[in-house]
Write a protein that holds these residues in place. Structure first.
Motif, mmCIF file in Angstrom:
data_model
loop_
_atom_site.group_PDB
_atom_site.id
_atom_site.type_symbol
_atom_site.label_atom_id
_atom_site.label_comp_id
_atom_site.label_asym_id
_atom_site.label_seq_id
_atom_site.Cartn_x
_atom_site.Cartn_y
_atom_site.Cartn_z
ATOM 1 N N GLU A 200 0.837 -1.199 0.000
ATOM 2 C CA GLU A 200 0.000 0.000 0.000
ATOM 3 C C GLU A 200 0.873 1.251 0.000
ATOM 4 N N ASP A 201 1.939 1.240 0.781
ATOM 5 C CA ASP A 201 2.881 2.366 0.779
ATOM 6 C C ASP A 201 3.541 2.521 -0.590
ATOM 7 N N LEU A 202 3.896 1.401 -1.199
ATOM 8 C CA LEU A 202 4.514 1.440 -2.527
ATOM 9 C C LEU A 202 3.533 1.986 -3.554
ATOM 10 N N TYR A 203 2.281 1.580 -3.457
ATOM 11 C CA TYR A 203 1.224 2.049 -4.359
ATOM 12 C C TYR A 203 1.102 3.571 -4.285
ATOM 13 N N ASP A 204 1.066 4.094 -3.075
ATOM 14 C CA ASP A 204 0.948 5.546 -2.889
ATOM 15 C C ASP A 204 2.189 6.272 -3.400
ATOM 16 N N TYR A 205 3.354 5.698 -3.147
ATOM 17 C CA TYR A 205 4.613 6.334 -3.548
ATOM 18 C C TYR A 205 4.735 6.392 -5.068
ATOM 19 N N VAL A 206 4.430 5.287 -5.735
ATOM 20 C CA VAL A 206 4.542 5.248 -7.198
ATOM 21 C C VAL A 206 3.562 6.226 -7.839
ATOM 22 N N TYR A 207 2.373 6.344 -7.271
ATOM 23 C CA TYR A 207 1.431 7.303 -7.850
ATOM 24 C C TYR A 207 1.931 8.734 -7.657
ATOM 25 N N ALA A 208 2.362 9.060 -6.442
ATOM 26 C CA ALA A 208 2.780 10.435 -6.134
ATOM 27 C C ALA A 208 4.029 10.849 -6.917
ATOM 28 N N GLU A 209 4.967 9.919 -7.101
ATOM 29 C CA GLU A 209 6.251 10.264 -7.706
ATOM 30 C C GLU A 209 6.338 9.969 -9.200
ATOM 31 N N PHE A 210 5.342 9.252 -9.732
ATOM 32 C CA PHE A 210 5.438 8.884 -11.142
ATOM 33 C C PHE A 210 4.100 8.998 -11.879
ATOM 34 N N MET A 211 3.119 8.250 -11.432
ATOM 35 C CA MET A 211 1.864 8.171 -12.159
ATOM 36 C C MET A 211 1.135 9.510 -12.253
ATOM 37 N N GLU A 212 1.142 10.286 -11.179
ATOM 38 C CA GLU A 212 0.392 11.551 -11.174
ATOM 39 C C GLU A 212 0.926 12.501 -12.238
ATOM 40 N N GLU A 213 2.227 12.432 -12.499
ATOM 41 C CA GLU A 213 2.810 13.292 -13.516
ATOM 42 C C GLU A 213 2.302 12.884 -14.908
ATOM 43 N N ILE A 214 2.157 11.587 -15.135
ATOM 44 C CA ILE A 214 1.609 11.101 -16.408
ATOM 45 C C ILE A 214 0.184 11.619 -16.579
ATOM 46 N N ASP A 215 -0.606 11.530 -15.517
ATOM 47 C CA ASP A 215 -1.983 12.029 -15.561
ATOM 48 C C ASP A 215 -2.024 13.516 -15.871
ATOM 49 N N ALA A 216 -1.173 14.274 -15.200
ATOM 50 C CA ALA A 216 -1.174 15.730 -15.363
ATOM 51 C C ALA A 216 -0.781 16.137 -16.777
ATOM 52 N N VAL A 217 0.286 15.556 -17.298
ATOM 53 C CA VAL A 217 0.765 15.910 -18.639
ATOM 54 C C VAL A 217 -0.293 15.594 -19.685
ATOM 55 N N ASP A 218 -0.921 14.405 -19.576
ATOM 56 C CA ASP A 218 -1.894 14.001 -20.585
ATOM 57 C C ASP A 218 -3.157 14.854 -20.536
ATOM 58 N N ASN A 219 -3.469 15.401 -19.374
ATOM 59 C CA ASN A 219 -4.662 16.231 -19.232
ATOM 60 C C ASN A 219 -4.359 17.724 -19.373
ATOM 61 N N GLY A 220 -3.145 18.066 -19.770
ATOM 62 C CA GLY A 220 -2.794 19.448 -20.020
ATOM 63 C C GLY A 220 -2.618 20.295 -18.769
ATOM 64 N N ILE A 221 -2.329 19.664 -17.641
ATOM 65 C CA ILE A 221 -2.117 20.385 -16.392
ATOM 66 C C ILE A 221 -0.645 20.774 -16.296
ATOM 67 N N SER A 222 -0.383 22.035 -15.987
ATOM 68 C CA SER A 222 0.986 22.519 -15.908
ATOM 69 C C SER A 222 1.757 21.834 -14.795
ATOM 70 N N ASP A 223 3.044 21.646 -15.029
ATOM 71 C CA ASP A 223 3.878 21.003 -14.021
ATOM 72 C C ASP A 223 4.457 22.005 -13.013
#
Length: 229
Positions: A200-223
């Motif tokens: 569960e900790d790994l799941y949260d870490y991977v989303y926060a440090e990797f996956m969320e950036e993929i979501d943001a870029v694809d949806n046109g959200i500024s970094d």
């Protein structure tokens, strides 16, 4: 005579043949489904030996049957493989990071490891796919449809996890697949058991440090929050 019956809906194949046995008035029924289990791969199977065992006193009959059985079993193997093949549908044209990552994660799962990826925007073709990502204008996890482009979609990790995860970035197709299958994918990659605090900790870490950036870029959200220097 040999007959092949394909039962629609259940995708079940029923193969049956009849051939004259030792006496002219008797018939011997062979179930191709049983033979198929014995001959998983007809090319590698000693069919001559099997048929000789079935008809020990009729070697000539066995040879005649061999000529009929071998191409039928090969055809049966091809049809069954086609019926059992799963497909992952996504859009054609330019590759995007989110659908590539979504397909990668899905293929890490046992049920989709051998799935064929179909790239199209044809809705009639997408309807035949077992799972569809980043195309089709539908998000419905019960039907394995994971698109985020429709105007009605505003899902985030927080809203779709009923507040269990505190992330407010709109999800891409990769984020949707991660939301529903991320724990299993990470468990497969890391060999960490599911439903454990460590995973569960790994799941949260991977989303926060990797996956969320993929979501943001694809949806046109500024970094970044402000103007770049």
């Amino acid at each position: 005579a040999t007959s092949v019956r394909l039962h629609r809906g259940t995708r079940r194949l029923s193969w049956c043949t009849r051939t004259r046995a030792s006496s002219p008035g008797s018939w011997c029924s062979l179930n191709f489904e049983l033979l198929g289990k014995l001959c998983r791969r007809a090319v590698d199977c000693p069919l001559e030996s099997m048929l000789a065992a079935i008809f020990p006193s009729q070697c000539s009959r066995a040879k005649q049957l061999l000529a009929v059985l071998k191409p039928r079993l090969l055809q049966m193997s091809t049809i069954k493989k086609h019926c059992a093949e799963k497909t992952i549908g996504t859009h054609d044209g330019t590759f995007h990071c989110d659908e590539v990552l979504a397909c990668y994660m899905l293929k890490k799962l046992p049920e989709f490891s051998d799935a064929r990826i179909v790239r199209t925007r044809n809705e009639s073709i997408l309807e035949t796919c077992d799972v569809v990502v980043d195309v089709g204008g539908v998000y419905d996890s019960s039907k394995h449809r994971y698109d985020h482009h429709q105007r009605s979609f505003t899902g985030t990790m927080s809203s779709l996890s009923e507040g269990k995860k505190r992330r407010a970035t709109k999800l891409s197709s990769a984020g949707l697949v991660y939301l529903h299958f991320g724990h299993r994918v990470l468990s497969k990659i890391s060999d960490i058991a599911t439903e454990t605090p460590v995973l569960e900790d790994l799941y949260d870490y991977v989303y926060a440090e990797f996956m969320e950036e993929i979501d943001a870029v694809d949806n046109g959200i500024s970094d970044r929050d402000g103007e770049p220097r």
